[in-house]
Every structure is written in structure tokens, then in C-alpha cells.
Design an enzyme around this catalytic site. Structure first.
Site, PDB file in Angstrom:
ATOM      1  N   LEU A 148      40.055  -9.942 -20.622  1.00 54.99           N
ATOM      2  CA  LEU A 148      40.427  -9.810 -19.208  1.00 54.99           C
ATOM      3  C   LEU A 148      40.595  -8.347 -18.783  1.00 54.99           C
ATOM      4  O   LEU A 148      41.470  -8.008 -17.989  1.00 54.99           O
ATOM      5  CB  LEU A 148      41.707 -10.599 -18.905  1.00 54.99           C
ATOM      6  CG  LEU A 148      41.662 -12.114 -19.177  1.00 54.99           C
ATOM      7  CD1 LEU A 148      42.958 -12.757 -18.738  1.00 54.99           C
ATOM      8  CD2 LEU A 148      40.482 -12.774 -18.493  1.00 54.99           C
ATOM      9  N   GLU A 194      44.234  11.235   5.432  1.00 53.94           N
ATOM     10  CA  GLU A 194      44.271  12.250   6.487  1.00 53.94           C
ATOM     11  C   GLU A 194      44.551  13.638   5.913  1.00 53.94           C
ATOM     12  O   GLU A 194      43.966  14.628   6.357  1.00 53.94           O
ATOM     13  CB  GLU A 194      45.350  11.893   7.524  1.00 53.94           C
ATOM     14  CG  GLU A 194      45.122  10.560   8.225  1.00 53.94           C
ATOM     15  CD  GLU A 194      45.803   9.393   7.544  1.00 53.94           C
ATOM     16  OE1 GLU A 194      46.261   8.490   8.259  1.00 53.94           O
ATOM     17  OE2 GLU A 194      45.869   9.375   6.291  1.00 53.94           O
ATOM     18  N   TRP A 232      28.559 -18.368 -22.319  1.00 53.81           N
ATOM     19  CA  TRP A 232      28.085 -17.681 -21.124  1.00 53.81           C
ATOM     20  C   TRP A 232      27.160 -18.576 -20.307  1.00 53.81           C
ATOM     21  O   TRP A 232      26.218 -19.165 -20.832  1.00 53.81           O
ATOM     22  CB  TRP A 232      27.363 -16.384 -21.500  1.00 53.81           C
ATOM     23  CG  TRP A 232      28.276 -15.391 -22.151  1.00 53.81           C
ATOM     24  CD1 TRP A 232      28.244 -14.970 -23.440  1.00 53.81           C
ATOM     25  CD2 TRP A 232      29.381 -14.717 -21.550  1.00 53.81           C
ATOM     26  NE1 TRP A 232      29.253 -14.085 -23.696  1.00 53.81           N
ATOM     27  CE2 TRP A 232      29.959 -13.906 -22.549  1.00 53.81           C
ATOM     28  CE3 TRP A 232      29.939 -14.721 -20.269  1.00 53.81           C
ATOM     29  CZ2 TRP A 232      31.073 -13.105 -22.293  1.00 53.81           C
ATOM     30  CZ3 TRP A 232      31.042 -13.935 -20.019  1.00 53.81           C
ATOM     31  CH2 TRP A 232      31.598 -13.134 -21.023  1.00 53.81           C
ATOM     32  N   LEU A 275      42.037 -23.170 -11.134  1.00 57.89           N
ATOM     33  CA  LEU A 275      41.352 -22.873  -9.881  1.00 57.89           C
ATOM     34  C   LEU A 275      41.617 -23.955  -8.837  1.00 57.89           C
ATOM     35  O   LEU A 275      41.904 -23.666  -7.670  1.00 57.89           O
ATOM     36  CB  LEU A 275      39.850 -22.741 -10.128  1.00 57.89           C
ATOM     37  CG  LEU A 275      39.397 -21.463 -10.832  1.00 57.89           C
ATOM     38  CD1 LEU A 275      38.070 -21.679 -11.536  1.00 57.89           C
ATOM     39  CD2 LEU A 275      39.289 -20.317  -9.831  1.00 57.89           C
ATOM     40  N   GLY A 332      41.027 -21.775 -16.003  1.00 57.82           N
ATOM     41  CA  GLY A 332      39.903 -22.688 -15.953  1.00 57.82           C
ATOM     42  C   GLY A 332      39.867 -23.531 -14.699  1.00 57.82           C
ATOM     43  O   GLY A 332      40.520 -23.222 -13.686  1.00 57.82           O
ATOM     44  N   CYS A 357      50.433   7.083   9.086  1.00 63.83           N
ATOM     45  CA  CYS A 357      51.837   6.706   8.880  1.00 63.83           C
ATOM     46  C   CYS A 357      52.769   7.687   9.594  1.00 63.83           C
ATOM     47  O   CYS A 357      52.420   8.849   9.827  1.00 63.83           O
ATOM     48  CB  CYS A 357      52.164   6.645   7.394  1.00 63.83           C
ATOM     49  SG  CYS A 357      51.976   8.216   6.518  1.00 63.83           S
ATOM     50  N   ARG A 371      36.620  -6.958 -11.088  1.00 68.12           N
ATOM     51  CA  ARG A 371      37.893  -6.731 -11.786  1.00 68.12           C
ATOM     52  C   ARG A 371      38.427  -5.323 -11.535  1.00 68.12           C
ATOM     53  O   ARG A 371      39.641  -5.119 -11.423  1.00 68.12           O
ATOM     54  CB  ARG A 371      37.712  -6.944 -13.290  1.00 68.12           C
ATOM     55  CG  ARG A 371      37.530  -8.378 -13.714  1.00 68.12           C
ATOM     56  CD  ARG A 371      37.406  -8.474 -15.230  1.00 68.12           C
ATOM     57  NE  ARG A 371      37.169  -9.840 -15.687  1.00 68.12           N
ATOM     58  CZ  ARG A 371      37.030 -10.187 -16.949  1.00 68.12           C
ATOM     59  NH1 ARG A 371      37.109  -9.246 -17.900  1.00 68.12           N
ATOM     60  NH2 ARG A 371      36.822 -11.444 -17.285  1.00 68.12           N
ATOM     61  N   THR A 414      42.123 -21.604 -21.224  1.00 67.29           N
ATOM     62  CA  THR A 414      41.120 -20.526 -21.236  1.00 67.29           C
ATOM     63  C   THR A 414      41.436 -19.521 -22.336  1.00 67.29           C
ATOM     64  O   THR A 414      40.542 -19.047 -23.057  1.00 67.29           O
ATOM     65  CB  THR A 414      41.073 -19.816 -19.868  1.00 67.29           C
ATOM     66  OG1 THR A 414      40.648 -20.748 -18.877  1.00 67.29           O
ATOM     67  CG2 THR A 414      40.107 -18.636 -19.892  1.00 67.29           C
TER      68      THR A 414
END
Length: 337
Positions: free
Chosen positions: A199, A42, A165, A286, A282, A67, A179, A191
Site C-alpha cells: 500500500l 501567492e 493481477w 467497498l 476488498g 488567506c 496513491r 485483503t
């Protein structure tokens, strides 16, 4: 919402809000939330209006309720009142206890006409990360993996310590875009040992996510990239400390791996004020979140390759939102029913 998208990945733990000031069906100012500690949407939208006298006849559209409390910046509701805007259109109400309708009341008490709930579902979807923290008391959780046509996420054996891959380069670029939007990324011990992943964000612009790794017995070596201290990394473990000196950006968090691991992780990430996390592998890691029903979205890339044998993909039963072709890959996006 399109304006608000510009702030995703930079405003956390604040939501990325979008605001547009309109007079006689013409946009005279617009803005989105600045990086954390900076102006709210805003403020940026009102500052963009050259002739402030026009604000008295103008309408401001915001994706989230303005807010009404002091944080790093003064209340946005007070700024709107100060400039005597004629009307405020709010996409959705802020469920934060510090706001929770107080901004709307502040505006109404000042005689400003307030309309609430315009494109409410779309605005709530945009602010999904913020609302997850506020309402569910945990980060917004995105599952992500790539699997072969025959349902494997990794070959049975590997000869080198690097990823195999499955998806194509275009899909890999989309993963780096993801990401850049999310606050953290989590993987398991195997992993890290098998792939030595960075990462980070490489094929897109944006901030690196906080790295999180499950290392129950502290088996990861000092040479692992994830422990290089280049940016914040959280390690979940049952042990007290690594057998080597860790860099300052490495934080060890102790949990009980015999109990609900996913739930404990969510509690700790809430302590670190992490707004969203990608669970990237891995398969066992998950599946832990899937079985605990602690996830919100799943992005599954199906590559145009087969392994015939290997590590099976996680088992997920849910409603498919979309199927998108990315070259020879197929991206399936699921939601937690």
C-alpha cells in the site's frame, strides 16, 4: 490549475493553490503552495517577480481566495496589500471559517480591485479534497478496484499470499499515481491476509499514503507488511490491542462494527486531519462505503481477463464521467450523483 497541480500530495492539510502574476498580458511570476509549513502560492508567485515595483501595476490570479489569518505563515492578503497589486482575480472563495471571504474584504478595503468566480467550477473541482473536509466534514473519498470482463475482483481460491493481477502494468502505474495524490489508502482484513499488500507508492514519485486497515478482531499477523511501522498506519478494531507489540507508527482506533462503519471511519479520519482516502478493497469494504453513500469518485479498471467464478465486484449505480482505454484495459470513472 496546471501550476496548482504541482503541489497535490505535499501541501495537506492545506489546499494546493496556484498563483500567477501578470503584467501587460505577460507572466512575470508564478508559484504553487509549498509543502506543508512552507510558503503559500501567492508568496511564491510574488517572490518570483524580480522587479517588485512592477507589482503595483500587475494582476495576480489565484485558484483560491488569499488567506487573511495567521497560521504557520502570515496572511497572503496582507502581502498582496503590502506590494500594492492593482488587481486580484480569485477562482473560488475559501469556505474555511478562518477565511470565508475575509481575504477578499481585506483586499477591497485596501483599494485593490477584486474579481471573484473566474473558472469557479474548475477551481472548485481542483480543490475538491480541501472543500470536502471544510464543507462535508469528511475526507474526499475515492473508490478504486479492478474487475474482470465477467465482473469478478478476485478468484474463488488462492494458493499464494500475493495479489492476482487483473489490470495491466500501465493501469497499475496509474493506480500508484493516484496513491501519490491522495492522503490515505484503506483496505479490509481479508485483503491484508490474502495479498499482504505494501500500500505504498512504487511506480510513481510522491509521498506514501497513510495506510488504513479494518481489522475488527485483530486477525492480522505481526509479519504483515502493513504493520511494519515504516510509515503511519491506522487500524480500526473492536479489540483493545494486538497479541504482540506494535511499532510506534501503528495507531489503533476503536469503533462499533455493528453501527455505521463508514460514517465512524470518516469521523476518525477527520480527527487525524486526513484530507482524502482511497478505498481499495476488498469488495465488502467497498460496498460498505457505496451503501452508506459515502464516496465521491470511483475508478474501476476492467481488465482483459475472465475468472468465470470468484468474488463479485461491488455494485455501483451512478453516472459515468469518462471511459478511457489503457491498452487492453478499460478505466471507468464515476461520480456520486
Amino acid at each position: 490549475m496546471q501550476i496548482a497541480e504541482n503541489g497535490i500530495g505535499t501541501t495537506r492539510p492545506n489546499p494546493s493553490v496556484g498563483a500567477v502574476v501578470v503584467l501587460n498580458n505577460k507572466i512575470i511570476g508564478e508559484g504553487f503552495t509549498s509543502s506543508y509549513g512552507g510558503n503559500h502560492a501567492e508568496v511564491n508567485a510574488i517572490n518570483a517577480v524580480v522587479d517588485k515595483e512592477l507589482l503595483k501595476q500587475a494582476t495576480i490570479y489565484v485558484t483560491l481566495e488569499p488567506c487573511a489569518h495567521f497560521g504557520n505563515t502570515p496572511p497572503c492578503a496582507d502581502l498582496i496589500v503590502k506590494h500594492q497589486l492593482k488587481k486580484v482575480v480569485v477562482g473560488c472563495v475559501d469556505s474555511n471559517a478562518l477565511v470565508g471571504g475575509k481575504g477578499i474584504v481585506r483586499l477591497q478595503e485596501a483599494g485593490i480591485h477584486v474579481v471573484v468566480g473566474v473558472l469557479e467550477a474548475a477551481c472548485k473541482a481542483h480543490h475538491k479534497r480541501f472543500f470536502s473536509v471544510q464543507n462535508k466534514k469528511r475526507p474526499f473519498i475515492v473508490l478504486k478496484w479492478a474487475e474482470t470482463r465477467d465482473g469478478f475482483v478476485a478468484p474463488k481460491t488462492k494458493t499464494v499470499q500475493k495479489p492476482v493481477w487483473i489490470s495491466n502494468p500501465f493501469s497499475q502505474q496509474l493506480v500508484h499515481k493516484l496513491r501519490s495524490k491522495e492522503h490515505a489508502i484503506l483496505v479490509g482484513t481479508n485483503t491484508v491476509i490474502d495479498d499482504n499488500p505494501k500500500l505504498n507508492v512504487r511506480n510513481w514519485s510522491g509521498n506514501h499514503p497513510i495506510r488504513i486497515v479494518l481489522d475488527r478482531s485483530l486477525r492480522i499477523s505481526a509479519a504483515a507488511t502493513i504493520l511494519d511501522g515504516s510509515f503511519k498506519t491506522i487500524v480500526f478494531t473492536e479489540k483493545q490491542k494486538y497479541p504482540f507489540e506494535c511499532r510506534s507508527e501503528i495507531y489503533l482506533e476503536h469503533i462499533d462494527f455493528s453501527e455505521n462503519v463508514a460514517l465512524q471511519i470518516c469521523d476518525v479520519l477527520q480527527k487525524h486531519k486526513i484530507q482524502s482516502v482511497i478505498i481499495e478493497g476488498g469488495s465488502q469494504t467497498l460496498q460498505t462505503f457505496i451503501d452508506a453513500k459515502l464516496w465521491d469518485e470511483a475508478h474501476v479498471y476492467i481488465g482483459d481477463v475472465s475468472f468465470n467464478d470468484g468474488v463479485k465486484a461491488p455494485r455501483l449505480v451512478s453516472k459515468t464521467i469518462t471511459e478511457t482505454r489503457i491498452g487492453n484495459d478499460l478505466l471507468k470513472t464515476y461520480t456520486n450523483d
